[in-house]
Design a protein around this motif. Structure first.
Motif, PDB file in Angstrom:
ATOM      1  N   HIS A 281      -6.352  30.494  24.636  1.00  0.00           N
ATOM      2  CA  HIS A 281      -6.033  29.107  24.984  1.00  0.00           C
ATOM      3  C   HIS A 281      -5.418  29.075  26.380  1.00  0.00           C
ATOM      4  O   HIS A 281      -4.589  29.928  26.735  1.00  0.00           O
ATOM      5  CB  HIS A 281      -5.062  28.497  23.970  1.00  0.00           C
ATOM      6  CG  HIS A 281      -5.624  28.397  22.587  1.00  0.00           C
ATOM      7  ND1 HIS A 281      -6.340  27.308  22.154  1.00  0.00           N
ATOM      8  CD2 HIS A 281      -5.587  29.277  21.555  1.00  0.00           C
ATOM      9  CE1 HIS A 281      -6.714  27.504  20.900  1.00  0.00           C
ATOM     10  NE2 HIS A 281      -6.268  28.694  20.511  1.00  0.00           N
ATOM     11  N   LEU A 282      -5.816  28.069  27.130  1.00  0.00           N
ATOM     12  CA  LEU A 282      -5.290  27.869  28.479  1.00  0.00           C
ATOM     13  C   LEU A 282      -4.640  26.494  28.535  1.00  0.00           C
ATOM     14  O   LEU A 282      -5.243  25.494  28.134  1.00  0.00           O
ATOM     15  CB  LEU A 282      -6.412  27.964  29.521  1.00  0.00           C
ATOM     16  CG  LEU A 282      -6.010  27.704  30.981  1.00  0.00           C
ATOM     17  CD1 LEU A 282      -5.075  28.795  31.472  1.00  0.00           C
ATOM     18  CD2 LEU A 282      -7.247  27.613  31.873  1.00  0.00           C
ATOM     19  N   GLY A 283      -3.412  26.439  29.045  1.00  0.00           N
ATOM     20  CA  GLY A 283      -2.705  25.169  29.123  1.00  0.00           C
ATOM     21  C   GLY A 283      -1.942  25.029  30.417  1.00  0.00           C
ATOM     22  O   GLY A 283      -1.523  26.032  31.028  1.00  0.00           O
ATOM     23  N   PHE A 284      -1.790  23.780  30.852  1.00  0.00           N
ATOM     24  CA  PHE A 284      -1.038  23.495  32.075  1.00  0.00           C
ATOM     25  C   PHE A 284      -0.277  22.195  31.887  1.00  0.00           C
ATOM     26  O   PHE A 284      -0.783  21.235  31.311  1.00  0.00           O
ATOM     27  CB  PHE A 284      -1.979  23.370  33.271  1.00  0.00           C
ATOM     28  CG  PHE A 284      -1.273  22.963  34.546  1.00  0.00           C
ATOM     29  CD1 PHE A 284      -0.568  23.907  35.274  1.00  0.00           C
ATOM     30  CD2 PHE A 284      -1.281  21.655  34.985  1.00  0.00           C
ATOM     31  CE1 PHE A 284       0.107  23.548  36.431  1.00  0.00           C
ATOM     32  CE2 PHE A 284      -0.621  21.281  36.138  1.00  0.00           C
ATOM     33  CZ  PHE A 284       0.082  22.229  36.869  1.00  0.00           C
ATOM     34  N   ASP A 285       0.947  22.162  32.377  1.00  0.00           N
ATOM     35  CA  ASP A 285       1.765  20.951  32.346  1.00  0.00           C
ATOM     36  C   ASP A 285       2.687  20.999  33.550  1.00  0.00           C
ATOM     37  O   ASP A 285       3.554  21.887  33.645  1.00  0.00           O
ATOM     38  CB  ASP A 285       2.575  20.875  31.049  1.00  0.00           C
ATOM     39  CG  ASP A 285       3.253  19.525  30.865  1.00  0.00           C
ATOM     40  OD1 ASP A 285       3.329  18.757  31.848  1.00  0.00           O
ATOM     41  OD2 ASP A 285       3.697  19.224  29.742  1.00  0.00           O
ATOM     42  N   GLY A 286       2.498  20.063  34.474  1.00  0.00           N
ATOM     43  CA  GLY A 286       3.289  20.083  35.694  1.00  0.00           C
ATOM     44  C   GLY A 286       3.633  18.697  36.194  1.00  0.00           C
ATOM     45  O   GLY A 286       2.883  17.738  35.971  1.00  0.00           O
ATOM     46  N   THR A 287       4.778  18.569  36.873  1.00  0.00           N
ATOM     47  CA  THR A 287       5.247  17.291  37.393  1.00  0.00           C
ATOM     48  C   THR A 287       5.762  17.469  38.810  1.00  0.00           C
ATOM     49  O   THR A 287       6.478  18.436  39.103  1.00  0.00           O
ATOM     50  CB  THR A 287       6.371  16.707  36.516  1.00  0.00           C
ATOM     51  OG1 THR A 287       5.905  16.582  35.171  1.00  0.00           O
ATOM     52  CG2 THR A 287       6.810  15.344  37.023  1.00  0.00           C
ATOM     53  N   LEU A 288       5.407  16.507  39.675  1.00  0.00           N
ATOM     54  CA  LEU A 288       5.929  16.442  41.038  1.00  0.00           C
ATOM     55  C   LEU A 288       6.544  15.061  41.247  1.00  0.00           C
ATOM     56  O   LEU A 288       6.048  14.071  40.712  1.00  0.00           O
ATOM     57  CB  LEU A 288       4.815  16.665  42.068  1.00  0.00           C
ATOM     58  CG  LEU A 288       4.087  18.012  42.042  1.00  0.00           C
ATOM     59  CD1 LEU A 288       2.930  18.002  43.034  1.00  0.00           C
ATOM     60  CD2 LEU A 288       5.051  19.146  42.372  1.00  0.00           C
ATOM     61  N   LEU A 306      12.629  19.801  36.633  1.00  0.00           N
ATOM     62  CA  LEU A 306      11.182  19.730  36.422  1.00  0.00           C
ATOM     63  C   LEU A 306      10.644  21.136  36.217  1.00  0.00           C
ATOM     64  O   LEU A 306      10.856  22.032  37.054  1.00  0.00           O
ATOM     65  CB  LEU A 306      10.498  19.066  37.616  1.00  0.00           C
ATOM     66  CG  LEU A 306      10.952  17.642  37.942  1.00  0.00           C
ATOM     67  CD1 LEU A 306      10.155  17.092  39.115  1.00  0.00           C
ATOM     68  CD2 LEU A 306      10.817  16.733  36.730  1.00  0.00           C
ATOM     69  N   VAL A 307       9.932  21.319  35.108  1.00  0.00           N
ATOM     70  CA  VAL A 307       9.350  22.614  34.771  1.00  0.00           C
ATOM     71  C   VAL A 307       7.834  22.445  34.722  1.00  0.00           C
ATOM     72  O   VAL A 307       7.316  21.656  33.933  1.00  0.00           O
ATOM     73  CB  VAL A 307       9.867  23.122  33.410  1.00  0.00           C
ATOM     74  CG1 VAL A 307       9.263  24.488  33.097  1.00  0.00           C
ATOM     75  CG2 VAL A 307      11.390  23.194  33.411  1.00  0.00           C
ATOM     76  N   SER A 308       7.135  23.172  35.570  1.00  0.00           N
ATOM     77  CA  SER A 308       5.672  23.150  35.594  1.00  0.00           C
ATOM     78  C   SER A 308       5.167  24.527  35.184  1.00  0.00           C
ATOM     79  O   SER A 308       5.611  25.537  35.737  1.00  0.00           O
ATOM     80  CB  SER A 308       5.157  22.785  36.993  1.00  0.00           C
ATOM     81  OG  SER A 308       5.636  21.511  37.384  1.00  0.00           O
TER      82      SER A 308
END
Length: 706
Positions: A281-288, A306-308
């Motif tokens: 599984h590949l996942g991404f979660d990011g915030t700017l 903020l945790v990306s």
């Protein structure tokens, strides 16, 4: 006696293509001539997914024409229902005129018309009243749209209103020359969604008007302009796409406002999750964000860090593998992004198996981690006890084994062994720079004697435990503690071989872990559980702060319990009690649910601890409640109160929802202030006409409102 006739006789004059698709059920069937046939009594016609019931049907083969007398009920394949007094149709039912008709679409939207004409998939109506509200007696519905003409295209799933006006309780409030909405059977249609009104002491009074754009079956885009009375302008957007193996969502906003009038403010968030096959599984979660205050100013989030993260993982029955890249950005004014770890990397592999003659379960693990700061100084310039530019890398290897034995008398014996080695590389630190290696070994034996008692009211389980743990470590250089500063003592780690959450610090020495748990499951009364525990150290090793409850030769007493009474009441609490019966930590949560109201909340006390970054004690109360006021009204309220200062945030909401209307009014106040955000009050109002334009569905109306 009813006469069932397969339209071999009725349809001898119909086109041949229709003969295998029509069925007639009637009480009586009369041939008035060679070209005219009359069905009467209880008449039902089934044709191409349509079902018609009527009291009389006359078929004229010469005119290829049907005359239907009511009361008439027509149901089509989409589930729409039409009631009428009379109708005239062509024999294939694709064209016709329906008088005094009422159509109900997807059990939501109903349209009443003086006259309705059908031409294929298009239905035109004259003098129309449309609403999803239940109509009771002669009074007006809660809301309705009156229109001179309405056209419904069933194939396009669209409804056009001409010369329309929106009426609330019979009073016209908005005139709409032309209005287009999707019919209730369409889930995704391009167009405006329902607006939202809001008012804020920081941003002013404004309106949000979302516009939804479907981009095929698997993609869509929502644009949300937000305009305020003091010149604030925001464009929010969200893009979503579904793939065969995962999902992707991008969302953000751009703003101009009076808070930072010279700056373009905004945020961007990306989320993705994909199944790569083979359990991967590949996942991404990011915030700017453009500035630290943007998320709180616009009510998007209360996050102050903020945790990306980008993560690749695989989980099977006997293995776990992951690789992770994390970016951290602090929004706190007391922290600097230059001296905080900004980039973290890590990879981990765990393998579990049964080691033959030894029995039990064996585990092998390998881990790689690293962290980097943007600063380059090896000194502690900001006084937080950490070198401003410290960069670290670590490689860990280890093995563990655990097994349980149960004697015939019910005594349990758990044995566990762990061994590992850690290798560190530390740069840009005047105190710790260089390489370091450390080995560790742990062993534990745990005795338990579960006792169970059954009585007329339920079952009681008593479980005393005594665990002896020894742990030793050896390092050729000092290692700084980066990932194990926050330590908690609770039921989950009462019997742990190491209570530090990370790898930089290790719990060593010889100790006894003592515990007693009692669990009660009642047939009629409450279910409850109680856990008591303590750690007694048999050597002089000191690794924990006093505020953690684990410091000293003997830890504080751990007291934890929970009570559940049916589904109405649940209470959990945990406390650390010192030798003098003083509380060194306490937290509790409760939930009370009734037929018309519910209340949940909790209290938390955490003492100040410089090693954990708390300069002051935390004493906080949280309450959250809802109450139903009648059949349609709901009141909600929440409050977060810091006993050492004041309320930090409070909110109040009032909602109305029935079969055709949803109204939500909210008021919130943020009392805290800092150098980047000021106290503010926010008001919100959302009104949704349920069942109209693909909106949410309302609940069924069971009684008429008086």
């Amino acid at each position: 006696m009813r006469l069932l006739v397969l339209l071999l006789s009725l349809l001898w004059a119909l086109p041949a293509a229709a003969q295998d698709q029509a069925t007639l059920v009637a009480d009586r069937l009369t041939l008035q001539s060679s070209k005219v046939m009359v069905a009467s009594g209880h008449v039902e016609v089934f044709y191409k997914g349509q079902h018609i019931t009527a009291s009389r049907v006359v078929y004229d083969a010469a005119q290829d024409h049907l005359v239907i007398e009511g009361p008439i009920l027509i149901t089509d394949a989409s589930g729409s229902r039409i009631t009428a007094d009379s109708a005239e149709f062509t024999a294939d039912l694709t064209e016709g005129l329906i008088r005094t008709a009422r159509i109900v679409m997807a059990e939501q939207l109903q349209l009443a018309a003086a006259e309705m004409r059908r031409d294929g998939s298009v239905t035109a109506m004259r003098s129309v009243a449309a609403s999803s509200c239940r109509v009771c007696g002669d009074g007006p519905p809660l809301w309705e749209i009156r229109a001179r003409q309405v056209v419904h295209d069933a194939q396009a799933q669209q409804i056009w209103f001409t010369g329309a006006s929106l009426r609330l309780a019979g009073v016209p409030v908005i005139y709409l020359p032309v209005l287009r909405v999707p019919d209730p059977t369409l889930d995704r249609a391009q167009g405006f969604l329902f607006p939202e009104l809001s008012a804020s002491t920081a941003l002013g009074t404004g309106i949000s008007l979302p516009y939804f754009i479907p981009l095929g079956r698997s993609r869509d885009l929502t644009l949300t302009p937000f305009l305020t009375d003091n010149g604030g302008r925001t464009l929010g957007w969200r893009y979503r796409q579904a793939y065969a193996s995962g999902t992707l969502e991008l969302a953000g906003a751009f703003s101009r406002d009076r808070l930072l009038p010279t700056d373009l403010r905004g945020t961007l968030r990306a989320k993705a999750a994909f199944d790569l096959g083979g359990d991967w599984h590949l996942g991404f979660d990011g915030t700017l964000v453009s500035d630290p205050a943007y998320l709180q100013d616009y009510g998007i989030s209360e996050e102050d860090r903020l945790v990306s993260t980008l993560r690749l993982s695989r989980v099977t029955r006997d293995s776990f593998t992951s690789a992770e890249l994390t970016s951290l950005r602090t929004l706190r004014t007391t922290e600097s992004n230059a001296t905080q770890p900004s980039t973290l990397t890590g990879a981990e592999a765990v393998r579990r198996f049964t080691p033959g003659a030894l029995g039990g379960t064996a585990t092998l693990y390998a881990e790689i981690s690293g962290q980097r700061r943007n600063a380059t100084s090896g000194a502690d310039g900001d006084g937080d006890g950490i070198a401003d530019g410290r960069d670290m890398g670590r490689v860990s290897l280890g093995a563990a084994w655990a097994r349980r034995w149960v004697t015939p008398g019910g005594v349990t014996l758990d044995a566990g062994l762990q061994a590992g080695a850690d290798f560190y590389s530390i740069d840009q630190d005047d105190l710790y720079a260089g390489d370091a290696a450390r080995t560790s070994a742990r062993g534990a034996l745990r005795l338990g004697y579960p006792l169970i008692r059954r009585d007329a009211g339920g079952v009681t389980l008593l479980e005393p435990h005594l665990q002896l743990v020894t742990a030793r470590t050896r390092a050729d250089a000092a290692i700084p503690n980066e990932d194990s500063a926050l330590v908690e003592f609770d039921e989950a780690n009462l019997y742990a071989l190491d209570r530090f959450p990370g790898a930089d610090a290790l719990e060593t020495g010889l100790r006894l872990n003592l515990g007693l748990s009692v669990t009660r499951q009642s047939d009629a009364g409450p279910d409850w559980g109680l856990t008591l525990g303590r750690v007694i150290r048999l050597d002089e090793t000191r690794a924990f702060s006093t505020a953690s409850g684990l410091g000293g030769a003997a830890s504080d007493w751990l007291v934890a319990g929970q009570v559940t009474l049916d589904s109405r009441l649940s209470l959990t609490a945990r406390a650390l009690v010192g030798e003098d019966a003083s509380l060194s930590r306490f937290e509790s949560r409760f939930a009370l649910t009734g037929q018309r109201a519910g209340l949940s909340g909790g209290y938390e006390f955490v003492p100040a601890d410089a090693t954990q970054g708390r300069a002051e004690d935390i004493r906080e109360v949280v309450l959250d409640g809802t109450a139903r006021l009648g059949d349609f009204w709901t009141l909600s309220a929440s409050d977060r109160y810091d006993l050492s200062s004041q309320t930090t945030r409070a909110s109040l909401g009032l909602g109305f929802r029935n079969e055709c209307l949803s109204v939500d009014l909210s008021v919130s106040r943020r009392f805290t202030s800092s150098s980047i955000v000021a106290p503010s009050s926010d008001f919100g109002l959302t009104v949704e006409l349920l069942g109209l334009g693909g909106a949410s569905k309302g609940r069924a109306a069971t009684t008429c409102r008086r």
